[in-house]
Design an enzyme around this catalytic site. Structure first.
Site, PDB file in Angstrom:
ATOM      1  N   GLN A  24      -4.340  -6.117  -1.228  1.00  0.00           N
ATOM      2  CA  GLN A  24      -4.711  -4.672  -1.710  1.00  0.00           C
ATOM      3  C   GLN A  24      -4.008  -4.309  -3.372  1.00  0.00           C
ATOM      4  OE1 GLN A  24      -3.551  -1.818   0.017  1.00  0.00           O
ATOM      5  NE2 GLN A  24      -5.869  -1.421   1.090  1.00  0.00           N
ATOM      6  N   GLY A  25      -4.184  -4.466  -4.411  1.00  0.00           N
ATOM      7  CA  GLY A  25      -4.182  -4.299  -5.078  1.00  0.00           C
ATOM      8  C   GLY A  25      -4.799  -2.939  -5.805  1.00  0.00           C
TER       9      GLY A  25
ATOM     10  N   SER B  52      -2.024   0.755  -4.821  1.00  0.00           N
ATOM     11  CA  SER B  52      -1.064   1.861  -5.555  1.00  0.00           C
ATOM     12  C   SER B  52      -0.394   0.969  -6.937  1.00  0.00           C
ATOM     13  CB  SER B  52      -0.081   1.614  -4.363  1.00  0.00           C
ATOM     14  OG  SER B  52      -0.174   1.768  -3.472  1.00  0.00           O
TER      15      SER B  52
ATOM     16  N   SER C  83       0.876  -5.418   0.362  1.00  0.00           N
ATOM     17  CA  SER C  83       0.796  -6.819   1.108  1.00  0.00           C
ATOM     18  C   SER C  83       0.104  -7.811   0.977  1.00  0.00           C
ATOM     19  CB  SER C  83       0.370  -6.020   2.074  1.00  0.00           C
ATOM     20  OG  SER C  83       1.412  -5.025   2.219  1.00  0.00           O
TER      21      SER C  83
ATOM     22  N   GLU D 263      -8.976   0.929   7.698  1.00  0.00           N
ATOM     23  CA  GLU D 263      -7.725   0.954   7.459  1.00  0.00           C
ATOM     24  C   GLU D 263      -7.025   1.695   8.689  1.00  0.00           C
ATOM     25  OE1 GLU D 263      -4.897   0.638   4.377  1.00  0.00           O
ATOM     26  OE2 GLU D 263      -3.545  -0.374   5.112  1.00  0.00           O
TER      27      GLU D 263
HETATM   28  C1  LIG Z   1       5.087  -1.726   4.319  1.00  0.00           C
HETATM   29  C2  LIG Z   1       3.716  -0.987   2.798  1.00  0.00           C
HETATM   30  C3  LIG Z   1       2.279  -1.364   2.886  1.00  0.00           C
HETATM   31  C4  LIG Z   1       1.605  -1.421   1.822  1.00  0.00           C
HETATM   32  N1  LIG Z   1       1.025  -2.634   1.185  1.00  0.00           N
HETATM   33  C5  LIG Z   1       0.418  -1.872   0.581  1.00  0.00           C
HETATM   34  C6  LIG Z   1      -0.747  -2.322  -0.136  1.00  0.00           C
HETATM   35  O1  LIG Z   1      -1.354  -3.787   0.441  1.00  0.00           O
HETATM   36  N2  LIG Z   1      -1.301  -2.072  -1.156  1.00  0.00           N
HETATM   37  C7  LIG Z   1      -1.256  -1.531  -2.169  1.00  0.00           C
HETATM   38  O2  LIG Z   1      -1.738  -0.896  -3.115  1.00  0.00           O
HETATM   39  N3  LIG Z   1      -0.402  -0.053  -1.763  1.00  0.00           N
HETATM   40  C8  LIG Z   1       0.648  -0.545  -0.142  1.00  0.00           C
HETATM   41  N4  LIG Z   1       1.381   0.349   0.448  1.00  0.00           N
HETATM   42  C9  LIG Z   1       1.485   1.611  -0.950  1.00  0.00           C
HETATM   43  C10 LIG Z   1       1.788   2.890  -0.617  1.00  0.00           C
HETATM   44  O3  LIG Z   1      -0.346   3.310  -0.052  1.00  0.00           O
HETATM   45  C11 LIG Z   1       2.402   4.409  -0.765  1.00  0.00           C
HETATM   46  O4  LIG Z   1       3.230   3.768  -0.923  1.00  0.00           O
HETATM   47  C12 LIG Z   1       1.925   5.651  -0.108  1.00  0.00           C
HETATM   48  O5  LIG Z   1       0.380   6.020  -1.222  1.00  0.00           O
HETATM   49  C13 LIG Z   1       2.823   6.722  -0.906  1.00  0.00           C
HETATM   50  O6  LIG Z   1       2.988   6.334  -2.027  1.00  0.00           O
HETATM   51  P1  LIG Z   1       3.967   6.375  -3.495  1.00  0.00           P
HETATM   52  O7  LIG Z   1       5.088   5.424  -2.131  1.00  0.00           O
HETATM   53  O8  LIG Z   1       4.118   6.047  -4.665  1.00  0.00           O
HETATM   54  O9  LIG Z   1       5.445   8.077  -2.703  1.00  0.00           O
HETATM   55  P2  LIG Z   1       4.407   9.661  -3.610  1.00  0.00           P
HETATM   56  O10 LIG Z   1       2.854   9.314  -3.414  1.00  0.00           O
HETATM   57  O11 LIG Z   1       5.478   9.182  -4.943  1.00  0.00           O
HETATM   58  O12 LIG Z   1       5.194  10.017  -2.406  1.00  0.00           O
HETATM   59  C14 LIG Z   1       6.036  10.446  -2.525  1.00  0.00           C
HETATM   60  C15 LIG Z   1       6.413  11.486  -1.016  1.00  0.00           C
HETATM   61  O13 LIG Z   1       5.955  12.562  -1.267  1.00  0.00           O
HETATM   62  C16 LIG Z   1       4.731  13.620  -0.587  1.00  0.00           C
HETATM   63  N5  LIG Z   1       3.172  14.091  -1.892  1.00  0.00           N
HETATM   64  C17 LIG Z   1       3.089  13.270  -3.148  1.00  0.00           C
HETATM   65  N6  LIG Z   1       2.003  13.821  -2.484  1.00  0.00           N
HETATM   66  C18 LIG Z   1       1.962  14.746  -2.260  1.00  0.00           C
HETATM   67  C19 LIG Z   1       1.116  15.580  -1.921  1.00  0.00           C
HETATM   68  N7  LIG Z   1       0.103  16.358  -2.428  1.00  0.00           N
HETATM   69  N8  LIG Z   1       1.163  17.011  -1.056  1.00  0.00           N
HETATM   70  C20 LIG Z   1       2.127  17.145  -0.001  1.00  0.00           C
HETATM   71  N9  LIG Z   1       2.911  15.777  -0.138  1.00  0.00           N
HETATM   72  C21 LIG Z   1       3.379  15.144  -1.350  1.00  0.00           C
HETATM   73  C22 LIG Z   1       4.126  12.030  -0.171  1.00  0.00           C
HETATM   74  O14 LIG Z   1       4.401  12.619   0.758  1.00  0.00           O
HETATM   75  C23 LIG Z   1       5.669  10.905   0.508  1.00  0.00           C
HETATM   76  O15 LIG Z   1       6.632  12.166   0.601  1.00  0.00           O
HETATM   77  C24 LIG Z   1       2.205   0.417   1.126  1.00  0.00           C
HETATM   78  C25 LIG Z   1       3.242   0.554   1.677  1.00  0.00           C
HETATM   79  C26 LIG Z   1       4.127   0.348   2.684  1.00  0.00           C
HETATM   80  C27 LIG Z   1       5.408   1.226   2.994  1.00  0.00           C
END
Ligand SMILES: Cc1cc2nc3c(=O)[nH]c(=O)nc-3n(C[C@H](O)[C@H](O)[C@H](O)COP(=O)(O)OP(=O)(O)OC[C@H]3O[C@@H](n4cnc5c(N)ncnc54)[C@H](O)[C@@H]3O)c2cc1C
Length: 395
Positions: free
Chosen positions: A129-130, A132, A164, A247
């Site tokens: 899944q591309g 993020s 992932s 999901e």
């Molecule tokens: C094990 C694992 C598997 C994953 N697999 C995939 C995958 O297959 N494909 C894919 O595309 N992505 C994948 N992801 C990514 C995942 O979807 C993102 O990590 C997630 O959406 C959070 O984005 P970020 O890491 O950029 O954090 P950020 O968005 O930068 O958030 C950082 C912090 O700020 C908080 N925050 C951000 N915005 C707000 C708001 N508006 N209000 C309140 N709090 C806020 C968040 O809750 C968090 O605590 C995976 C992540 C993990 C851990």
């Protein structure tokens, strides 16, 4: 809803149990796969998926016209429960079966359904899944990866992260910006991209658990045909939300039997291990935490059943999937925090110890439970969604 199994559901359970017993080789059980290198485990998982697919056990709830069994979600839940009890691996193409397939059934064109659904069911494709990117996680609409039409081909440039299964995936469901002039939610399109395309570089991300099942993906002038679009041009945001709803909601079916099994193992561990001269189970704090964990699992199960009931009545998955995701993370982390507490100081060793020394797969599951408050949308984001869309609170 009647929570007891009907006679036909009970017969279905027996059918599943017998089939798994007769078809799952001991060397393909979860415990044995954990001992292999990830690539080897994925190769065995693919063979198991093919075998399950050939026997009609994949896409159970998919309509028959798309190669599924048209089974009820309850039957799907029974299948998952039996598979987990038998230590059977889940299908290795989780993303294809649980996100891309259901998404295509709901919004794909006839040509896309024809092209992809059968191959997903037969285990011929493994998807990642591309979505993020470094600056598009919670704020997913900020995706910057671009796809520009050049004749009959899209040319893709950009970077994805945390994808992932990307190290071994054959296909990527890629969210890309196809119209930079449109408002940010409207200029996105979902594309199906073969991972073998020239210009793709996959860089696995190594975790403290030493696993590296997710990766960064770099796209440099990657070309895919014009008909690689999933859904319609400019509908990438809607397609993404539909896929993520599957999901967060229906995917939890898989988790509940896993948690119930781990909980039973914890009770067994507490009964059979002693600390300070008495069995752990005699400690009131341990009993209280076990009870609390059990209550959380049952709350999650009942919420999931309510969700299934709505789905069976024809209500498409919606915001309540955020409630499921919140329950899921709290239950997951509480359960494995308790596992570590039961192990006491030895947990620190157990985290790195061979599984044989520590019943169940608590070490891997403990590490993975840390991620549950992040993947599929963070807890903060889901709380916001529940507040705004279910309770109608202001943004
Ligand atoms: C094990 C694992 C598997 C994953 N697999 C995939 C995958 O297959 N494909 C894919 O595309 N992505 C994948 N992801 C990514 C995942 O979807 C993102 O990590 C997630 O959406 C959070 O984005 P970020 O890491 O950029 O954090 P950020 O968005 O930068 O958030 C950082 C912090 O700020 C908080 N925050 C951000 N915005 C707000 C708001 N508006 N209000 C309140 N709090 C806020 C968040 O809750 C968090 O605590 C995976 C992540 C993990 C851990």
């Amino acid at each position: 809803m009647d929570l007891n199994l009907s006679p036909s559901e009970e017969a279905f359970r027996q059918e599943v149990r017998t089939w798994i017993r007769q078809n799952l080789p001991p060397e393909w059980t979860v415990d044995r796969l954990e001992e292999l290198k990830p690539e080897e485990a994925v190769a065995c998982g693919r063979k198991w998926q093919e075998r399950c697919g050939a026997a009609g056990w994949l896409g159970l709830a998919w309509p028959k016209e798309y190669g599924g069994r048209g089974a009820t979600l309850m039957e799907q839940a029974i299948y998952v429960t039996e598979a987990i009890e038998a230590r059977s691996p889940m299908a290795v193409d989780k993303i294809g079966l649980q996100l891309v397939g259901p998404g295509l059934i709901e919004i794909g064109t006839p040509a896309q359904k024809e092209r992809f659904l059968g191959r997903i069911l037969r285990g011929e494709m493994l998807w990642c899944q591309g979505f993020s990117e470094p600056n598009a996680g919670s704020d997913l609409a900020n995706v910057q990866t671009k796809a520009v039409l050049d004749g009959d081909e899209w040319v893709i440039n950009g970077q994805k992260v945390w994808s992932s299964d990307a190290p071994w995936a054959d296909w990527c469901t890629l969210l890309a910006r196809t119209n930079p002039d449109a408002p940010k939610h409207k200029g996105l399109t979902m594309l199906a991209v073969p991972m073998s395309s020239p210009g793709i570089t996959v860089r696995p991300i190594k975790q403290p658990s030493r696993r590296a099942e997710f990766a960064e993906i770099f796209f440099e002038n990657v070309r895919v045909p014009r008909d690689a679009v999933i859904g319609d041009l400019g509908t990438g945001w809607t397609v993404t939300m539909r896929m993520l709803t599957y999901e967060r909601g229906l995917y939890t079916l898989v988790e509940i039997p896993r948690f119930e099994k781990a909980w039973r193992q914890e009770v067994e561990y507490a009964r059979s291990h002693r600390r300070n001269g008495r069995a752990l189970i005699e400690d009131a704090t341990v009993r209280e935490r076990l009870a609390q964990s059990y209550a959380y699992i049952q709350m999650m199960r009942l919420t999931n059943l309510r969700y299934i009931t709505r789905y069976l009545r024809g209500v498409a998955p919606g915001e309540e999937s955020s409630l499921m995701k919140l329950h899921w993370a709290t239950t997951d982390q509480g359960l494995y925090d308790l596992a570590m507490a039961l192990g006491g100081p030895a947990s620190l060793i157990m985290l790195n110890a061979p599984r044989a020394l520590y019943s169940g797969q608590w070490n891997a599951d403990y590490f993975y439970s840390r991620a549950c408050t992040i993947y599929g949308g963070t807890q903060d984001i889901h709380r916001n969604l529940v507040a705004e869309r279910i309770f109608g609170l202001p943004r």
